[in-house]
Design an enzyme around this catalytic site. Structure first.
Site, PDB file in Angstrom:
ATOM      1  N   TRP A 299      -7.743  -6.390   5.723  1.00 39.68           N
ATOM      2  CA  TRP A 299      -6.355  -6.836   5.596  1.00 39.68           C
ATOM      3  C   TRP A 299      -6.129  -7.958   6.612  1.00 39.68           C
ATOM      4  O   TRP A 299      -6.700  -7.943   7.705  1.00 39.68           O
ATOM      5  CB  TRP A 299      -5.392  -5.686   5.891  1.00 39.68           C
ATOM      6  CG  TRP A 299      -5.392  -4.604   4.856  1.00 39.68           C
ATOM      7  CD1 TRP A 299      -6.177  -3.489   4.834  1.00 39.68           C
ATOM      8  CD2 TRP A 299      -4.561  -4.531   3.692  1.00 39.68           C
ATOM      9  NE1 TRP A 299      -5.891  -2.723   3.728  1.00 39.68           N
ATOM     10  CE2 TRP A 299      -4.901  -3.336   3.011  1.00 39.68           C
ATOM     11  CE3 TRP A 299      -3.558  -5.347   3.169  1.00 39.68           C
ATOM     12  CZ2 TRP A 299      -4.270  -2.948   1.834  1.00 39.68           C
ATOM     13  CZ3 TRP A 299      -2.929  -4.963   1.993  1.00 39.68           C
ATOM     14  CH2 TRP A 299      -3.289  -3.779   1.334  1.00 39.68           C
TER      15      TRP A 299
ATOM     16  N   TYR B 271      -5.351   6.625  -8.972  1.00 37.11           N
ATOM     17  CA  TYR B 271      -6.565   5.865  -8.668  1.00 37.11           C
ATOM     18  C   TYR B 271      -7.765   6.411  -9.428  1.00 37.11           C
ATOM     19  O   TYR B 271      -8.650   5.670  -9.844  1.00 37.11           O
ATOM     20  CB  TYR B 271      -6.855   5.891  -7.162  1.00 37.11           C
ATOM     21  CG  TYR B 271      -5.932   5.018  -6.352  1.00 37.11           C
ATOM     22  CD1 TYR B 271      -6.282   3.712  -6.033  1.00 37.11           C
ATOM     23  CD2 TYR B 271      -4.702   5.496  -5.901  1.00 37.11           C
ATOM     24  CE1 TYR B 271      -5.442   2.901  -5.286  1.00 37.11           C
ATOM     25  CE2 TYR B 271      -3.849   4.700  -5.154  1.00 37.11           C
ATOM     26  CZ  TYR B 271      -4.226   3.393  -4.853  1.00 37.11           C
ATOM     27  OH  TYR B 271      -3.379   2.602  -4.116  1.00 37.11           O
TER      28      TYR B 271
ATOM     29  N   THR C  97      -8.482   0.143   6.662  1.00 39.06           N
ATOM     30  CA  THR C  97      -7.343   0.622   5.889  1.00 39.06           C
ATOM     31  C   THR C  97      -6.041   0.547   6.675  1.00 39.06           C
ATOM     32  O   THR C  97      -6.020   0.524   7.901  1.00 39.06           O
ATOM     33  CB  THR C  97      -7.574   2.079   5.444  1.00 39.06           C
ATOM     34  OG1 THR C  97      -7.689   2.911   6.614  1.00 39.06           O
ATOM     35  CG2 THR C  97      -8.836   2.203   4.603  1.00 39.06           C
ATOM     36  N   VAL C  98      -4.953   0.503   5.919  1.00 42.90           N
ATOM     37  CA  VAL C  98      -3.607   0.660   6.463  1.00 42.90           C
ATOM     38  C   VAL C  98      -3.031   1.940   5.875  1.00 42.90           C
ATOM     39  O   VAL C  98      -3.406   2.331   4.769  1.00 42.90           O
ATOM     40  CB  VAL C  98      -2.706  -0.552   6.104  1.00 42.90           C
ATOM     41  CG1 VAL C  98      -3.104  -1.771   6.887  1.00 42.90           C
ATOM     42  CG2 VAL C  98      -2.711  -0.840   4.598  1.00 42.90           C
TER      43      VAL C  98
ATOM     44  N   CYS D 264       0.822  -1.209   0.000  1.00 42.28           N
ATOM     45  CA  CYS D 264       0.000   0.000   0.000  1.00 42.28           C
ATOM     46  C   CYS D 264       0.858   1.261   0.000  1.00 42.28           C
ATOM     47  O   CYS D 264       1.719   1.426   0.875  1.00 42.28           O
ATOM     48  CB  CYS D 264      -0.907  -0.024   1.233  1.00 42.28           C
ATOM     49  SG  CYS D 264      -1.792   1.518   1.526  1.00 42.28           S
TER      50      CYS D 264
END
Length: 335
Positions: A78, A176, A112-113, A45
């Site tokens: 995740w 993105y 999210t990370v 990521c």
């Protein structure tokens, strides 16, 4: 599997993150304490890669442990599939989602990370990736290594913020916007915005080694993590294909300069990066075939940027080698 392409045409990122902060004075209830928190990341990521780099540049390894998720995830979370038994050895959980739900039982947004977890309670504290790295620079100073660089110098903060904001909207998020566009019109608009910004960066970096001032700052970290993924992923998978990075001489030399700087290239796992994008985004790549290319040997070639001057770490020093257990696996990076 989840769908990533925007059915409405233009991709808009959800930016409603958990804004709790870990600060020196603990004003949000989470004071900086060595050993209390765990930084959860995925090398794949770009947003997490920022936190990995800044933690390493500042030397926060002893104060803040790190846990690595695998390169892919399912619709829920995740996962810690790189660890024995698929469980994080400190948090004792198989999914990052568990830490989110421990604090917010009804949490319905994306898992999210990077995320920072309070180890004693097992609860997520924050996933606000932009603020996390700024706080590493400004709130964790008592635990910086000797010789840590100042990545967010007070005198330059306004300019760093301005440059970083444009990089975020037009480049970090711009790739993105191209990749997840749901219509030709949305894609064309996103493509033009992205390459207009890359042309602006080319002009800015033509006669200066770094984005702001004469040392590496937060702005450089934020740009680097997109540039390093450009040819392996964004050029083909996200159709950002006017040029490869390696065909844009100024940005290619700038990116190689940073890649060869301790703390940058030694955090990059090209294998995991490609696995993540090409396997997870099944609506873009339904075969889930991961391309073998591109050739990565060019990342280690001379860049010539030293001729522009600048001092990478200012009055500080480079970080030492990555810690045992935090090294990118052999064969996963350039060279």
């Amino acid at each position: 599997m989840a769908e990533y392409v925007s059915s409405g045409g233009e991709f808009n990122r959800d930016t409603n993150y958990i804004t709790t902060r870990i600060t020196a004075d603990g004003r949000d209830g989470y004071p900086v304490e060595p050993g209390r928190y765990r930084l959860i990341v995925a090398r794949a990521c770009p947003w997490a890669n920022r936190a990995i780099i800044v933690r390493r540049l500042l030397g926060l390894e002893d104060a803040l442990s790190i846990g690595f998720c695998g390169p892919t995830h399912d619709e829920r979370s995740w996962t810690f599939d790189l660890d024995p038994g698929g469980v994080d050895p400190v948090l004792k959980i198989p999914r990052l989602r568990d830490a989110y739900l421990a604090r917010f039982p009804d949490y319905s947004k994306g898992i999210t990370v990077p995320a920072i977890v309070d180890v004693p309670t097992g609860q997520v504290v924050t996933n606000d990736f932009a603020q996390i790295t700024l706080d590493f620079s400004t709130e964790w100073t008592a635990y910086h290594r000797d010789g840590a660089p100042d990545l967010y110098p007070k005198a330059l903060r306004a300019e760093i913020d301005e440059v970083a904001q444009r990089i975020y909207t037009e480049v970090n998020n711009g790739v993105y916007r191209c990749g997840f566009a749901g219509s030709q019109e949305a894609y064309d608009k996103a493509y033009d915005r992205l390459f207009d910004a890359l042309d602006w960066l080319t002009e800015r970096l033509a006669d200066r080694r770094y984005l702001v001032g004469d040392t590496i700052t937060e702005a450089d970290v934020r740009l680097f993590t997109t540039l390093v993924r450009f040819d392996p992923v964004y050029h083909g998978h996200f159709k950002c294909n006017r040029n490869k990075l390696s065909e844009m001489p100024v940005l290619w030399a700038y990116a190689r300069d940073l890649f060869q700087t301790p703390g940058f290239g030694d955090t990059v796992d090209f294998v995991q990066i490609k696995q993540h994008y090409y396997i997870v985004h099944t609506d873009i790549n339904p075969t889930r075939i991961v391309p073998k290319g591109p050739d990565l040997s060019g990342w280690l070639t001379p860049h010539g940027r030293e001729a522009l001057g600048g001092r990478p770490f200012g009055d500080g020093t480079p970080p030492g080698p990555p810690r045992e257990g935090e090294r990118v696996p052999a064969g996963h990076s350039a060279g």
